[in-house]
Design an enzyme around this catalytic site. Structure first.
Site, PDB file in Angstrom:
ATOM      1  N   THR A  17       0.813  -1.216   0.000  1.00  0.00           N
ATOM      2  CA  THR A  17       0.000   0.000   0.000  1.00  0.00           C
ATOM      3  C   THR A  17       0.851   1.273   0.000  1.00  0.00           C
ATOM      4  O   THR A  17       0.309   2.370  -0.020  1.00  0.00           O
ATOM      5  CB  THR A  17      -0.965   0.023   1.200  1.00  0.00           C
ATOM      6  OG1 THR A  17      -0.198   0.013   2.397  1.00  0.00           O
ATOM      7  CG2 THR A  17      -1.914  -1.162   1.180  1.00  0.00           C
ATOM      8  N   GLY A  18       2.175   1.137   0.017  1.00  0.00           N
ATOM      9  CA  GLY A  18       3.043   2.311  -0.071  1.00  0.00           C
ATOM     10  C   GLY A  18       3.031   2.863  -1.495  1.00  0.00           C
ATOM     11  O   GLY A  18       2.515   2.231  -2.421  1.00  0.00           O
ATOM     12  N   LYS A  43      -3.398  -3.099   7.822  1.00  0.00           N
ATOM     13  CA  LYS A  43      -4.362  -2.931   6.745  1.00  0.00           C
ATOM     14  C   LYS A  43      -4.936  -4.266   6.283  1.00  0.00           C
ATOM     15  O   LYS A  43      -5.505  -4.372   5.189  1.00  0.00           O
ATOM     16  CB  LYS A  43      -3.727  -2.186   5.565  1.00  0.00           C
ATOM     17  CG  LYS A  43      -3.239  -0.790   5.978  1.00  0.00           C
ATOM     18  CD  LYS A  43      -3.151   0.169   4.825  1.00  0.00           C
ATOM     19  CE  LYS A  43      -2.830   1.581   5.332  1.00  0.00           C
ATOM     20  NZ  LYS A  43      -2.461   2.502   4.266  1.00  0.00           N
ATOM     21  N   ILE A  97      13.829  -4.826  -3.440  1.00  0.00           N
ATOM     22  CA  ILE A  97      14.082  -3.660  -4.289  1.00  0.00           C
ATOM     23  C   ILE A  97      14.807  -2.552  -3.515  1.00  0.00           C
ATOM     24  O   ILE A  97      15.613  -1.816  -4.065  1.00  0.00           O
ATOM     25  CB  ILE A  97      12.732  -3.100  -4.809  1.00  0.00           C
ATOM     26  CG1 ILE A  97      11.920  -4.184  -5.521  1.00  0.00           C
ATOM     27  CG2 ILE A  97      12.960  -1.890  -5.699  1.00  0.00           C
ATOM     28  CD1 ILE A  97      12.601  -4.804  -6.717  1.00  0.00           C
ATOM     29  N   GLU A  99      16.733   0.262  -1.733  1.00  0.00           N
ATOM     30  CA  GLU A  99      18.106   0.768  -1.845  1.00  0.00           C
ATOM     31  C   GLU A  99      18.510   1.355  -0.506  1.00  0.00           C
ATOM     32  O   GLU A  99      17.692   1.985   0.166  1.00  0.00           O
ATOM     33  CB  GLU A  99      18.151   1.862  -2.918  1.00  0.00           C
ATOM     34  CG  GLU A  99      19.539   2.418  -3.141  1.00  0.00           C
ATOM     35  CD  GLU A  99      19.551   3.526  -4.202  1.00  0.00           C
ATOM     36  OE1 GLU A  99      18.543   3.689  -4.908  1.00  0.00           O
ATOM     37  OE2 GLU A  99      20.580   4.226  -4.289  1.00  0.00           O
ATOM     38  N   TYR A 158      18.373  -2.360 -18.725  1.00  0.00           N
ATOM     39  CA  TYR A 158      17.338  -2.011 -19.701  1.00  0.00           C
ATOM     40  C   TYR A 158      17.976  -1.619 -21.015  1.00  0.00           C
ATOM     41  O   TYR A 158      17.501  -1.953 -22.094  1.00  0.00           O
ATOM     42  CB  TYR A 158      16.454  -0.874 -19.180  1.00  0.00           C
ATOM     43  CG  TYR A 158      16.085  -0.974 -17.720  1.00  0.00           C
ATOM     44  CD1 TYR A 158      15.916  -2.219 -17.115  1.00  0.00           C
ATOM     45  CD2 TYR A 158      15.913   0.161 -16.950  1.00  0.00           C
ATOM     46  CE1 TYR A 158      15.600  -2.311 -15.779  1.00  0.00           C
ATOM     47  CE2 TYR A 158      15.589   0.077 -15.613  1.00  0.00           C
ATOM     48  CZ  TYR A 158      15.437  -1.163 -15.024  1.00  0.00           C
ATOM     49  OH  TYR A 158      15.125  -1.251 -13.693  1.00  0.00           O
ATOM     50  N   GLU A 208      30.257  -4.818 -13.539  1.00  0.00           N
ATOM     51  CA  GLU A 208      30.868  -3.500 -13.391  1.00  0.00           C
ATOM     52  C   GLU A 208      32.046  -3.611 -12.439  1.00  0.00           C
ATOM     53  O   GLU A 208      32.291  -4.683 -11.862  1.00  0.00           O
ATOM     54  CB  GLU A 208      29.843  -2.455 -12.933  1.00  0.00           C
ATOM     55  CG  GLU A 208      29.195  -2.728 -11.590  1.00  0.00           C
ATOM     56  CD  GLU A 208      28.084  -1.719 -11.247  1.00  0.00           C
ATOM     57  OE1 GLU A 208      27.285  -1.378 -12.130  1.00  0.00           O
ATOM     58  OE2 GLU A 208      28.024  -1.301 -10.078  1.00  0.00           O
ATOM     59  N   HIS A 247      42.713  -0.866   2.208  1.00  0.00           N
ATOM     60  CA  HIS A 247      43.732  -1.849   1.892  1.00  0.00           C
ATOM     61  C   HIS A 247      43.354  -3.240   2.361  1.00  0.00           C
ATOM     62  O   HIS A 247      43.621  -4.217   1.686  1.00  0.00           O
ATOM     63  CB  HIS A 247      45.052  -1.429   2.517  1.00  0.00           C
ATOM     64  CG  HIS A 247      45.535  -0.120   2.005  1.00  0.00           C
ATOM     65  ND1 HIS A 247      45.722   0.111   0.665  1.00  0.00           N
ATOM     66  CD2 HIS A 247      45.825   1.033   2.636  1.00  0.00           C
ATOM     67  CE1 HIS A 247      46.126   1.352   0.486  1.00  0.00           C
ATOM     68  NE2 HIS A 247      46.189   1.949   1.673  1.00  0.00           N
TER      69      HIS A 247
END
Lengths: 292, 395, 395, 292
Positions: A17-18, A43, A97, A99, A158, A208, A247
């Site tokens: 619900t966020g 909820k 998800i 971060e 993507y 990467e 190091h």
């Protein structure tokens, strides 16, 4: 087939619900993903705008829906708790998800939740095109096919997929494993799955700089997947020298972690490395042609 | 966030790691006051994040108030000289005055996070007081490692095992497991990415001290210890970090180079790939900029101004591939940013695709901007505008 | 070690569990002084380990100094009356004066150790303020349990889940996961075998408090918190525990009954079996006594004197089967004990086998004692000496 | 065969130079146990009086000797550390003799050392008569044979075994599992092993009041070992009412834990319960005769 995720995977969303949770839930549903409900404490009993049931706890959600997969959209301080809750409720596949999860939280989570596959955190999720999407990827870029893709970066994924799709190279599953120091699922974990997936005929690895995950992946391809067409890309050749772990970190990881080291490892394993994302489709097509 | 020696030692002290008696001082007068009437020889050390303080003459000995003042003045007179990692050097803002220990042996210990095993890694060597990378080249046999099972955490046997394997002097051994345990507490309790004692000093009377302290905290975990916000303000940001912070970006989301093609992308991976693309197209990049998710008008304007005002960019290549970032929002941001900015105008090359890309392109088109189709195309266009250079920043 | 309410609440307070304002008091004058000029109604509670304080009239309300003094005097006037677990009752040594909370709802939560799953077990019920066993009979659906994975520890979802499953009033819910987390901290940090809040009280203004506190610490972990040694001295031992401690035994190694056959064995299992054997032989046991390992002369003498001086034993059946306890040592201990004791003499029946039994039997023989061969034989002999009784203590 | 332990098991002793450690090591060796060395930090390189090598760490001991079993004689505050050290060094079987180990230490140890079998703590160890003895049991009481024995008590075990041996009923393996609230190995764990041991033809379970381990064992025998002769003894029928874990503990464990409950559970499972240890041999002989 595909890996980790297909049409029948039952998915719940933690934090449904966020703002982010509800937005991306509707996108997942629109894509055809089998989202069976979600969790927001307090909820329970409500429905989302799209009519999905909301539960107070993951346990209640799993009991009611039989969900095996979860997608977590909660703020960073609560991400570990969300993962533990999913683990305790018997969820076997969790996409985080979020971060900015503290690295010690993830250290402990990955060390204590054996048996639950975690993708991320700080990742865009994954997609098995034509079947299901879990996370925040833009579904319309993807196309069903036989290329497996694994990437540490979100937006770069993507970019690469867009190129593959435009070149007619569809994807079996694309996994954004996330760029944090401690992640639940590595390149090698994904390679192992792709190896056993009949749909996947070729693999793209988008790495990467930093860490040794690419070097490990190169070694795995060399030792275990000699016949499989694999193409790699390594982002950040011109990146600023990042503030490293210092190091002591270098002593642990040896001299790995630079773009040079990663590119060398892939080449040594017989994996061509694209200079630009746009070169990936051609390199892949070439490898596919020669492997037939 | 990297802590200064005096901050790291404060955390060590709280955890029960023995540290030398000391006083943190801002001005030479503070040092003189502290040493007034105090016996013995003391060490005055510049408090900086850069390594190589000794070689740079930023660690000096002093007896009494007068000598304390004069060596402090000498140390503070010039900043730390530049090195490869810190091309701008580092200003010296404070000093640590510390009792000089009668050291007989120096060892090394550190705890960091190993990405590969996904575990805390403990490193110990019987050689301390020098660069651990040098030790690992010259005396690889002196280095012992242990990867901690996070479900169990630290247990004293780890310290015993490492002490034996690294060949620590037996005089260290009895105290070592407890000191390493306390260091693990610091690592764990404060969510550190690195804690390092180099050297761990053994004194002539058989006591063991952390003679230096290096602590890197996880920025993502700072919220758990509100006091660190204050500590952070006491720490120097480099110029790029300061600029990033002022623009509302994460301090690692922006870095400048000496090229003319400004870049801005969403996501570190795409931002790096964007830089790589500019280099391959024959251009020199002016900066790295990861605009992050949720690029609204305010954010885009600030990033635009950041690049325009702090670099030599002649063009800005905005490369957005929407996932969590929605194309329409970014497009509105760009249009709005250009309307509201008071900074000088430079040409934009925009590549916008992914979530809500049609809507985004429509918004840009309405404002008279035509986005390019691909990243390579965008890089080519941007380099054309900035003017081709001969040197490539690429490998 | 069971803590008093005021001690348990001190641990709660440290961990951040909200507890009512309170003062621990020894005498009615302390109560009066504390309540002098203080507004509102207060609760005065006897500090005892026994349950059932309310029913026994040992919890009273008071307004102001005078009333505080008088109710305190009433409470202290008589000890806690006996019940099944505490046939001797319990003296009241101190009081807790506490603000009277405007309580609207009462819930229950506790953490204990579950032997079967080998995990900490959390128990929550929406019914508080009454015996949890009664709740489990009358409202089993109101009880929710969670077994904690010790590698992970407590995480807030556990509190959320339990609050929903136990049907806690929604007003509890927001604060509950943090309070339960703090309770887990108390459980874990101090090595408790039980921590219990009954009731967990919700006030009219929506705040949540631990209105009572029950904490049982692990005696084996007390060494980690030296302050608990002081706390322990503030706690009442029952008569048997006091006697055991004075004789150098663990407080659970000795217990008296009203029979005439004294027993002493090494190991709780054998000591229990020895009692059972005496009962089966038709005798009534005078005591349970586990002498533990390493039964030297001093230890044996003290145990002999303990039984002789504190029970009605007419005979002492010593039943030693040597594993870690060596037969020769025990034999020497018995011989030496009888030589040195100044207490009255009662007949001994000795059964001694296991490690070094030959040497032990030789030592006893030299001193003119002939051990029996088996436990049953020893029990028979002892009962013969004490005189057969009709009632059996056995089931 | 036997369970857990035989002639070839390589055993080290942690705390081998301490008073108890050295005394019982020599007794184990005298019994014929294959003790290959021991550990005392700081005494690495020395030899015991009996000529066994002493190492500084378990890891060094395991590397040098190939030991798989350890017997721990260290003071209570260090027992958990000793168990973790053994676990980390790859030891698969640990006997912890130490009495007085904090219960929270054991909670954590048993929750984090999956794959290592722990016997104890606060136990006398185990013996496979005629083959090997690990712990503090008086070896001369035992005799090789086909009765498996499991007991929560130390000295009571010797009492029972003495009776078996005198009655000509030898033992395959006798395990003293320890009397603490949290122990590494339960009755059921041992039953499972005995079930697969060809040497073991019958089983004696020596329980006592408290906990529900006896009830669990009775249920296991009923459900999984219908043909096996099993006899039980429950100590403490006349024991003082112990200070329990309080009411919360009773809620968790239901109404179990009393001598009555345990005896009833065994009888319900068809397991005769001896009133006195001395009755066990006859009951067992009877069961053995009727099972042939």
């Amino acid at each position: 087939m595909s890996i980790f995720l297909d049409k029948n995977s039952k998915i719940i969303v933690q934090g449904i619900t966020g703002a982010e949770g509800s937005y991306h839930t509707s996108r997942m549903v629109k894509y055809g993903t089998n989202v069976v409900g979600g969790v927001t404490p307090g909820k329970g009993g409500q429905k989302t705008a799209g009519g999905l049931p909301v539960f107070d706890t993951v346990k209640a959600a799993v009991d009611a829906t039989g969900a095996t997969h979860t997608c977590i959209f909660v703020p960073p301080p609560f991400a570990a708790d969300a993962l533990y809750e999913a683990y305790d409720a018997g969820v076997t596949f969790a996409v985080c998800i979020t971060e900015g999860v503290p690295v010690h939280d993830m250290l402990k989570v990955v060390g204590t939740t054996a048996g639950m596959r975690i993708i991320g955190p700080n990742c865009p999720g994954l997609i098995s095109p034509g079947k299901a999407l879990v996370g925040i990827m833009p579904g319309h870029v993807f196309k069903e096919g036989d290329v497996g893709l694994i990437s540490r970066s979100g937006t770069l994924t993507y970019e690469v997929v867009d190129g593959l799709t435009r070149a007619g190279l569809g994807q079996s599953t694309c996994v954004g494993i996330g760029g944090d120091p401690i992640i639940g699922t590595t390149f090698v974990d994904c390679l192992r799955e792709f190896q056993n997936d009949p749909q996947t005929k070729a693999i793209v690895i988008c790495g990467e700089i930093g860490g040794t995950d690419e070097e490990d992946a190169a070694a795995y391809v060399r030792d275990h997947m000699p016949g499989t067409p694999v193409v790699a890309f390594v982002g950040g050749r011109n990146a600023p020298p990042g503030k490293s772990l210092g190091h002591a970190g270098a002593i642990i990881s040896g001299n790995f972690g630079t773009a040079q080291s990663k590119i060398a490892a892939f080449r040594e394993a017989g994996v061509p490395v694209a200079d630009r994302p746009s070169e990936i489709p051609a390199l892949l097509a070439e490898r596919l042609a020669s492997s037939v | 966030m990297n802590l200064m020696e005096y901050q790291g030692k404060e955390l060590f002290r709280r955890a029960g790691i023995p540290v030398p008696q000391s006083r943190h001082a801002i001005a030479p007068d503070d040092v003189a006051e502290f040493l007034n009437g105090v016996a013995g020889e003391w060490v005055v050390k510049a408090q900086v994040l850069m390594g190589g303080r000794g070689k740079a003459g930023k660690i000096k000995f002093a007896k009494g108030a007068a000598e304390g003042r004069s060596v402090s003045e000498e140390i503070l007179a010039t900043p730390m000289p530049p090195n490869r990692q810190n091309p701008a050097g580092e200003p010296i803002k404070s000093l640590l005055v510390e009792e000089k220990l009668p050291i007989t042996k120096e060892a090394y210990c550190a705890i960091t996070i190993d990405r590969s095993t996904k575990k805390p890694a403990i490193i110990v060597s019987r050689f301390g007081g020098m660069d651990i990378e040098e030790v690992s080249e010259k005396h690889p046999e002196s280095i012992a490692k242990f990867f901690v099972d996070t479900a169990i955490g630290y247990s004293p046997f780890v310290g015993r095992e490492l002490a034996f394997e690294a060949g620590l002097d037996p005089a260290f051994r009895k105290q070592f497991p407890a000191i390493l345990g306390a260091l693990y507490d610091v690592f764990f309790r404060y969510g550190a990415k690195l804690v390092e004692i180099n050297p761990l000093a053994l004194t002539t009377d058989g006591r063991v001290y952390a003679s230096d302290a290096k602590v890197e905290l996880d920025d993502d975990a700072l919220f758990r210890n509100p006091e660190f916000a204050e500590w952070q303000q006491a720490l120097p940001l480099d110029e790029d970090e300061r600029l990033a912070a002022e623009s509302g970006l994460g301090i690692r989301n922006f870095r400048r180079f000496d090229g003319t093609v400004g870049t801005m992308a969403n996501g570190a991976g795409l931002a790096m790939a964007t830089m790589d693309a500019v280099s391959f197209a024959g251009g020199k990049v002016a900066n790295f900029l990861d605009v992050g998710g949720g690029a609204n008008a305010e954010r885009v304007r600030k990033c635009y101004e950041l690049v325009v005002n702090s670099t030599d960019a002649k063009v800005l290549f905005i490369n957005i591939f929407g996932g969590i970032t929605r194309g329409d929002e970014v497009a509105r941001g760009i249009v709005e940013a250009l309307k509201t900015t008071t900074s000088r105008r430079i040409p934009l090359v925009i590549r916008l695709t992914g979530t809500n890309e049609e809507e985004g392109r429509r918004i840009l088109a309405e404002a008279g901007m035509t986005p390019v189709e691909t990243m390579d195309e965008g890089a080519e266009r941007a380099v054309e505008i900035a003017g081709r250079t001969t040197g490539q920043a690429s490998s």
